[in-house]
Every structure is written in C-alpha cells, then in structure tokens.
Design an enzyme around this catalytic site. Structure first.
Site, PDB file in Angstrom:
ATOM      1  N   GLU A 310       0.826  -1.215   0.000  1.00 22.97           N
ATOM      2  CA  GLU A 310       0.000   0.000   0.000  1.00 22.97           C
ATOM      3  C   GLU A 310       0.853   1.254   0.000  1.00 22.97           C
ATOM      4  O   GLU A 310       0.944   1.957   1.002  1.00 22.97           O
ATOM      5  CB  GLU A 310      -0.982  -0.013   1.176  1.00 22.97           C
ATOM      6  CG  GLU A 310      -0.324  -0.331   2.480  1.00 22.97           C
ATOM      7  CD  GLU A 310      -1.303  -0.656   3.576  1.00 22.97           C
ATOM      8  OE1 GLU A 310      -2.451  -1.041   3.301  1.00 22.97           O
ATOM      9  OE2 GLU A 310      -0.894  -0.517   4.737  1.00 22.97           O
ATOM     10  N   PRO A 311       1.464   1.545  -1.144  1.00 21.39           N
ATOM     11  CA  PRO A 311       2.243   2.780  -1.252  1.00 21.39           C
ATOM     12  C   PRO A 311       1.346   4.012  -1.337  1.00 21.39           C
ATOM     13  O   PRO A 311       0.236   3.950  -1.873  1.00 21.39           O
ATOM     14  CB  PRO A 311       3.003   2.592  -2.565  1.00 21.39           C
ATOM     15  CG  PRO A 311       2.160   1.648  -3.359  1.00 21.39           C
ATOM     16  CD  PRO A 311       1.456   0.767  -2.381  1.00 21.39           C
ATOM     17  N   GLY A 312       1.817   5.099  -0.810  1.00 24.86           N
ATOM     18  CA  GLY A 312       1.111   6.378  -0.954  1.00 24.86           C
ATOM     19  C   GLY A 312       2.029   7.364  -1.654  1.00 24.86           C
ATOM     20  O   GLY A 312       1.863   7.712  -2.813  1.00 24.86           O
ATOM     21  N   ARG A 313       3.082   7.755  -0.912  1.00 22.71           N
ATOM     22  CA  ARG A 313       4.003   8.781  -1.397  1.00 22.71           C
ATOM     23  C   ARG A 313       4.599   8.451  -2.768  1.00 22.71           C
ATOM     24  O   ARG A 313       4.660   9.311  -3.646  1.00 22.71           O
ATOM     25  CB  ARG A 313       5.138   8.919  -0.376  1.00 22.71           C
ATOM     26  CG  ARG A 313       6.015  10.134  -0.574  1.00 22.71           C
ATOM     27  CD  ARG A 313       7.248  10.043   0.339  1.00 22.71           C
ATOM     28  NE  ARG A 313       6.931   9.691   1.696  1.00 22.71           N
ATOM     29  CZ  ARG A 313       6.735  10.566   2.689  1.00 22.71           C
ATOM     30  NH1 ARG A 313       6.844  11.852   2.459  1.00 22.71           N
ATOM     31  NH2 ARG A 313       6.464  10.143   3.909  1.00 22.71           N
ATOM     32  N   ARG A 350       4.744  20.017   5.839  1.00 23.84           N
ATOM     33  CA  ARG A 350       5.835  19.054   6.023  1.00 23.84           C
ATOM     34  C   ARG A 350       7.149  19.702   6.479  1.00 23.84           C
ATOM     35  O   ARG A 350       7.812  19.159   7.355  1.00 23.84           O
ATOM     36  CB  ARG A 350       6.037  18.208   4.760  1.00 23.84           C
ATOM     37  CG  ARG A 350       4.791  17.376   4.404  1.00 23.84           C
ATOM     38  CD  ARG A 350       5.070  16.298   3.378  1.00 23.84           C
ATOM     39  NE  ARG A 350       5.896  15.243   3.905  1.00 23.84           N
ATOM     40  CZ  ARG A 350       7.183  15.110   3.673  1.00 23.84           C
ATOM     41  NH1 ARG A 350       7.814  15.958   2.886  1.00 23.84           N
ATOM     42  NH2 ARG A 350       7.856  14.124   4.219  1.00 23.84           N
ATOM     43  N   TYR A 354       8.349  18.026   9.813  1.00 21.84           N
ATOM     44  CA  TYR A 354       9.414  17.005   9.724  1.00 21.84           C
ATOM     45  C   TYR A 354      10.741  17.584   9.242  1.00 21.84           C
ATOM     46  O   TYR A 354      11.621  16.836   8.836  1.00 21.84           O
ATOM     47  CB  TYR A 354       9.030  15.896   8.735  1.00 21.84           C
ATOM     48  CG  TYR A 354       7.616  15.395   8.846  1.00 21.84           C
ATOM     49  CD1 TYR A 354       7.220  14.599   9.920  1.00 21.84           C
ATOM     50  CD2 TYR A 354       6.683  15.684   7.855  1.00 21.84           C
ATOM     51  CE1 TYR A 354       5.920  14.124  10.003  1.00 21.84           C
ATOM     52  CE2 TYR A 354       5.387  15.206   7.938  1.00 21.84           C
ATOM     53  CZ  TYR A 354       5.014  14.439   9.013  1.00 21.84           C
ATOM     54  OH  TYR A 354       3.736  13.966   9.097  1.00 21.84           O
ATOM     55  N   CYS A 381       1.553  33.565  10.391  1.00 17.61           N
ATOM     56  CA  CYS A 381       2.095  34.289  11.541  1.00 17.61           C
ATOM     57  C   CYS A 381       2.828  33.317  12.436  1.00 17.61           C
ATOM     58  O   CYS A 381       2.344  32.957  13.519  1.00 17.61           O
ATOM     59  CB  CYS A 381       0.974  34.966  12.300  1.00 17.61           C
ATOM     60  SG  CYS A 381       0.213  36.197  11.283  1.00 17.61           S
ATOM     61  N   GLU A 382       3.952  32.864  11.958  1.00 15.96           N
ATOM     62  CA  GLU A 382       4.701  31.839  12.659  1.00 15.96           C
ATOM     63  C   GLU A 382       6.110  31.865  12.066  1.00 15.96           C
ATOM     64  O   GLU A 382       6.270  31.647  10.861  1.00 15.96           O
ATOM     65  CB  GLU A 382       4.003  30.495  12.380  1.00 15.96           C
ATOM     66  CG  GLU A 382       4.596  29.339  13.054  1.00 15.96           C
ATOM     67  CD  GLU A 382       3.625  28.678  14.045  1.00 15.96           C
ATOM     68  OE1 GLU A 382       2.511  29.185  14.282  1.00 15.96           O
ATOM     69  OE2 GLU A 382       4.028  27.651  14.580  1.00 15.96           O
ATOM     70  N   TYR A 410       0.894  14.004   1.172  1.00 20.16           N
ATOM     71  CA  TYR A 410       0.822  14.590   2.510  1.00 20.16           C
ATOM     72  C   TYR A 410       0.930  16.121   2.489  1.00 20.16           C
ATOM     73  O   TYR A 410       1.489  16.719   3.392  1.00 20.16           O
ATOM     74  CB  TYR A 410       1.895  13.966   3.426  1.00 20.16           C
ATOM     75  CG  TYR A 410       1.846  12.459   3.434  1.00 20.16           C
ATOM     76  CD1 TYR A 410       0.787  11.794   4.049  1.00 20.16           C
ATOM     77  CD2 TYR A 410       2.813  11.695   2.791  1.00 20.16           C
ATOM     78  CE1 TYR A 410       0.711  10.408   4.039  1.00 20.16           C
ATOM     79  CE2 TYR A 410       2.745  10.308   2.769  1.00 20.16           C
ATOM     80  CZ  TYR A 410       1.692   9.677   3.389  1.00 20.16           C
ATOM     81  OH  TYR A 410       1.612   8.305   3.375  1.00 20.16           O
TER      82      TYR A 410
HETATM   83  N1  LLP Z   1       0.211   1.947   5.080  1.00 22.56           N
HETATM   84  C1  LLP Z   1       0.160   2.376   6.338  1.00 22.56           C
HETATM   85  C2  LLP Z   1      -0.436   1.541   7.349  1.00 22.56           C
HETATM   86  C3  LLP Z   1       0.674   3.640   6.663  1.00 22.56           C
HETATM   87  O1  LLP Z   1       0.646   4.044   7.920  1.00 22.56           O
HETATM   88  C4  LLP Z   1       1.225   4.449   5.636  1.00 22.56           C
HETATM   89  C5  LLP Z   1       1.728   5.777   5.950  1.00 22.56           C
HETATM   90  C6  LLP Z   1       1.245   3.950   4.337  1.00 22.56           C
HETATM   91  C7  LLP Z   1       0.728   2.690   4.084  1.00 22.56           C
HETATM   92  C8  LLP Z   1       1.780   4.739   3.175  1.00 22.56           C
HETATM   93  O2  LLP Z   1       3.117   5.018   3.322  1.00 22.56           O
HETATM   94  P1  LLP Z   1       3.917   5.713   2.128  1.00 22.56           P
HETATM   95  O3  LLP Z   1       4.009   4.733   0.987  1.00 22.56           O
HETATM   96  O4  LLP Z   1       3.201   6.926   1.756  1.00 22.56           O
HETATM   97  O5  LLP Z   1       5.257   5.980   2.702  1.00 22.56           O
HETATM   98  N2  LLP Z   1       2.685  12.590   6.967  1.00 22.56           N
HETATM   99  C9  LLP Z   1       3.976  11.952   6.808  1.00 22.56           C
HETATM  100  C10 LLP Z   1       3.847  10.533   6.349  1.00 22.56           C
HETATM  101  C11 LLP Z   1       3.038   9.688   7.292  1.00 22.56           C
HETATM  102  C12 LLP Z   1       2.906   8.304   6.792  1.00 22.56           C
HETATM  103  C13 LLP Z   1       1.840   7.598   7.530  1.00 22.56           C
HETATM  104  N3  LLP Z   1       1.625   6.271   7.107  1.00 22.56           N
HETATM  105  C14 LLP Z   1       4.820  12.755   5.832  1.00 22.56           C
HETATM  106  O6  LLP Z   1       4.354  13.773   5.349  1.00 22.56           O
HETATM  107  O7  LLP Z   1       5.965  12.394   5.568  1.00 22.56           O
END
Ligand code: LLP
Length: 461
Positions: A310-313, A350, A354, A381-382, A410
């Site tokens: 389950e990729p997101g980024r 971000r 981070y 304002c930060e 994100y």
């Molecule tokens: N699966 C689970 C259970 C997760 O917790 C996450 C991300 C993903 C998949 C997707 O991960 P990815 O492929 O996107 O790395 N807000 C933070 C990132 C938080 C990620 C949370 N979980 C940022 O902006 O870097």
C-alpha cells in the site's frame, strides 16, 4: 553559473523511468516562453487563470507510477497480487477514481477516507480500513459497506463482537490483523512504525492469543496479516527482511486452523525531494518484496499468499507541484533574504513538521541562472513557517510564479486553514487540458461551520 530550472527536468520521459526518482512530474518541460509546462499546460498561465497557491497534479505521472507497481508485481510475483493506494497521502474523489481506474485498491484510515473512496465509485472489495483507534461507528460503516477491516487492537475485536451481538453483522466480516514486525528503518521518527515501540498494531507475542480468539468468531473471516514499517524509506533491506517475519506469523495462524491467504507488506518507498535523495525504483522495490516472500514461503513450505502492498508517497508524491506567487522580499544585509509567497505551512505542513526539504524553480524564467540564495517563507504568523531555508533562485520579482516540487503526498491531505487561509484549488493536467479537482475554498467556506449564539448575533441595522 548553474541553471535554476533545467537541471530538475526529467531526464527520460519514457515510462521505464521511475516517477519516485523524478523531482518534477514526468511531463515537465520548458516551452517557447521559457515557462514551465506540466501535462502540456503552461504553469504561469494556470496560475493566472486559477490563482495561487495551486496544486497541479500530472495525471500521467500518477498513472505511470500505478502501472509500474502493477506491472512489477505481474513480472516478479507468480501469485495473486493487489496494489492499494494509501489514500492518506491525498484523499479526494478524483485521485481515488484515477487509482481505481488503474486497477488499484485503496487503503483508508478513517470513516472520512472510506466515504471519499466509496463516493468515487471504488468497489468495496478493494477497500481496506486501517487505523489504531477505529470508532464503533467507523467499524459499523466498514461492515455495512463490506470493505476489509484491518484489526489493530483488542478493543476493536471487542467492538466487532458487540456489533455481531447487536445483529449488525449478517455476512462474515473480512478482516486482516496488523502487527508490529520489529523492523527498524532509517527515517524520521514520526513516520517510523515497524519497530516494537509503536502505537500501531498488535505486539507479535500477542498474535497466538489473538488467533485463538479470532478462531472462535464464526462471523469473522480472517484473511490475512498486515505490517507497515515506515515512510520515505530508501533502504531495501528492511523490506527484504519484513516478509520473513510476516510469513512466520502466517504459519502460526495456520497452526490455529486459520487459513490465512493474504499478506500486506504496507508502503514506505521514498521519493526524491532533492538531488541528495536516492530512492530505489518502484520496480526494484517490488522485486525485493516479491522475491523475499517467495523465499520465505518456500522455507515454511506454505503456498504463496495473495500479496498486497500500500504505497502512498511513491505513487503520488512526484506527480504534483505547488505554484505560488512571489510577494514581499526582506533583505537583512549579512544575514539572509526572505522571499515570501502566498501560501506556506497551511498548504504544506511538512517542512515545519518534519524539517522536510524541497526544491523550487521560477516557472516564469526556467533558464535563468540561480543567482541568489533566499529563504522561501510562507505567509503565516509563525516564524517557523519556512518552506525552504536555502532556495537557489534567479532574481525573483513580485508576481513571479514559483513552483515547489514533489508536493503530491501529505500536502493537501495535511493542509489546514491556519490563520484562516483558504485551502488551495487543485488541478488535474493532461495533454494540454486541465480540470479542477478541488475548488479553492472561499471566505464563505471558511465560516460555513461557524455558529453565532443568539446573544452574539450582530445587531440588525
Ligand atoms: N500503510 C500504512 C499503514 C501507513 O501508515 C502508511 C503511511 C502507508 C501505508 C503509506 O506510506 P507511504 O508509501 O506513503 O510511505 N505525513 C507523513 C507521512 C506519514 C505516513 C503515515 N503512514 C509525511 O508527510 O511524511
């Protein structure tokens, strides 16, 4: 003197180039006016038409990343597989609809994300609900919509039992179990999740009692195991190690007569935000995971499970940029120059959260030399609202359009209305056409949920 923009352009526009390694979307180029063009659309022109800040999402880059994940699984994994898009990276109707059209399922972590995916027409049998503190209402919603629930803790099991007793559950609920695999990786501590000291998932030594408890629930159809070790990861080793731990847990479940058939190895593959980042290609990541699962299953003499990730980024991060308009400049001789833009931590939290690094170009003068180093400041304002501490840019004038790269993941999903700024619009671009996928919030939107108690109503004239 180096060129500010051209070095960021994709080297290779073919789909064999892994989108997560590109700084700009794959369709980025410089047009005859020396403007940045994405998806065949002139970025300064889009900014003039739709205003800034503006998220510009390149459909081709997102589509290429989806296809690379799917094709790599088909090449390297002989069993069944399903790629889920982690919609926490960017949840909205259009993005859900695109990834679903590309044959992906979707991972959701709240009732809101589930609702969004359903409204986008995603089939519930491709939806997986995560979360370390799902409410009873969210569980009920998941059951009614017939998606798969990824169990995170004992309370959720109790809530599921309650729902079963109350008669909410008519057909067996498809369920997976998330556990912490005890695998460390090198990423920011806030986005590390696979180590044992994590709020997510079951501790591995709780799995046996859990399997016993689940095996007593006829209305729970336990289908598999899930683990996710963290995000923005460049190393392959943790993902090569994870399958061994997961397959071992799978064999434990088999001992309890639970015929577990699915393994979800989570997401986590990183993207290139700056030249210093060096993530592996999508294909290499998938190959590593697939080969490790195959090897671990051979060792445990288990049939190959259905493999999910389950990729997101790495699907959406590099597909989007944010366009801003340059405003005020403050020069502190001998110290630094602040260049302010019309957005900041509300559309991209971000950097302040981070300490993330980004790259920027002047979309009006792509071939101009990067003559100065400025601090790109947001308008909040930060003092910490700094998008880029040391940005190399050509001399910028108020009104110039700056483009910050790699803002697909994100950014919108973590955007806020801090200082009552409206959330930006988002455009989808492709082949010279653009469509609004998120309207810019208006001032009226900002007060839509506000209520004035009677005594505070402004007196009528
Ligand atoms: N699966 C689970 C259970 C997760 O917790 C996450 C991300 C993903 C998949 C997707 O991960 P990815 O492929 O996107 O790395 N807000 C933070 C990132 C938080 C990620 C949370 N979980 C940022 O902006 O870097």
């Amino acid at each position: 003197m180096e060129h500010s923009g051209l070095q960021y352009l994709p080297q290779n526009l073919t789909s064999s180039f892994s989108p997560n390694q590109a700084l700009l979307p794959l369709t980025a180029c410089v047009n005859g006016q020396d403007h940045l063009e994405i998806g065949g659309c002139d970025v300064p022109q889009l900014a003039a038409q739709f205003g800034t800040p503006l998220y510009i999402l390149d459909e081709e880059t997102l589509q290429t990343a989806c296809r690379q994940y799917r094709n790599a699984f088909q090449t390297y994994y002989p069993g069944e597989s399903l790629v889920l898009y982690a919609s926490k990276a960017w949840s909205c109707l259009a993005v859900c609809a695109i990834v679903a059209r590309e044959g992906l399922g979707i991972d959701v972590v709240s009732g809101g994300e589930l609702f969004t995916a359903l409204q986008a027409g995603v089939s519930p049998d491709r939806l997986y609900l995560h979360g370390n503190n799902k409410s009873k209402q969210e569980l009920q919603f998941a059951i009614e919509s017939q998606c798969t629930i990824v169990l995170d803790n004992w309370l959720e099991l109790d809530l599921l039992r309650e729902l079963i007793q109350e008669g909410t559950v008519r057909a067996p609920v498809r369920m997976m179990v998330r556990f912490t695999p005890g695998i460390e990786c090198h990423t920011h501590e806030y986005i590390r999740t696979g180590h044992l000291d994590s709020k997510f998932g079951f501790d591995p030594n709780q799995l046996e009692p859990l399997f016993i408890a689940i095996s007593k629930q006829p209305l729970i159809h336990f289908v598999g195991l899930h683990a996710h070790i963290g995000s923005q990861i460049f190393e392959l080793q943790p993902h090569a190690d994870l399958p061994g731990v997961m397959v071992e847990a799978l064999s434990k479940a088999a001992h309890h007569g639970l015929p577990v058939t699915e393994l979800n190895v989570g997401g986590g593959l990183g993207i290139r935000y700056t030249e210093a980042d060096d993530p592996p290609e999508i294909e290499v990541w998938v190959k590593t995971v697939a080969q490790s699962i195959i090897k671990a299953c051979e060792q445990h003499q288990l049939p190959l499970p259905k493999l999910l990730c389950e990729p997101g980024r790495s699907l959406i991060g590099s597909a989007c940029v944010t366009a801003y308009t340059v405003g005020s400049r403050k020069q502190i001789p001998g110290t630094r120059t602040y260049l302010s833009v019309d957005g900041g931590m509300s559309d991209n939290p971000r950097p302040i959260t981070y300490q993330s690094l980004y790259r920027v170009v002047n979309a009006n003068r792509m071939s101009a030399s990067a003559g100065e180093t400025v601090t790109l400041a947001g308008k909040h304002c930060e003092s910490g609202d700094i998008l880029i501490k040391e940005a190399q840019l050509p001399d910028c004038q108020p009104g110039d359009i700056l483009v910050v790269m790699g803002t697909g993941a994100y950014n919108y999903s973590m955007a806020s209305n801090y200082n009552r700024l409206s959330r930006p619009a988002a455009l989808l671009v492709r082949g010279g056409e653009c469509s609004v996928i998120l309207e810019r919030e208006t001032y009226q939107d900002l007060i839509r949920q506000d209520r004035l108690p009677i005594g505070l109503l402004p007196a009528e004239a």
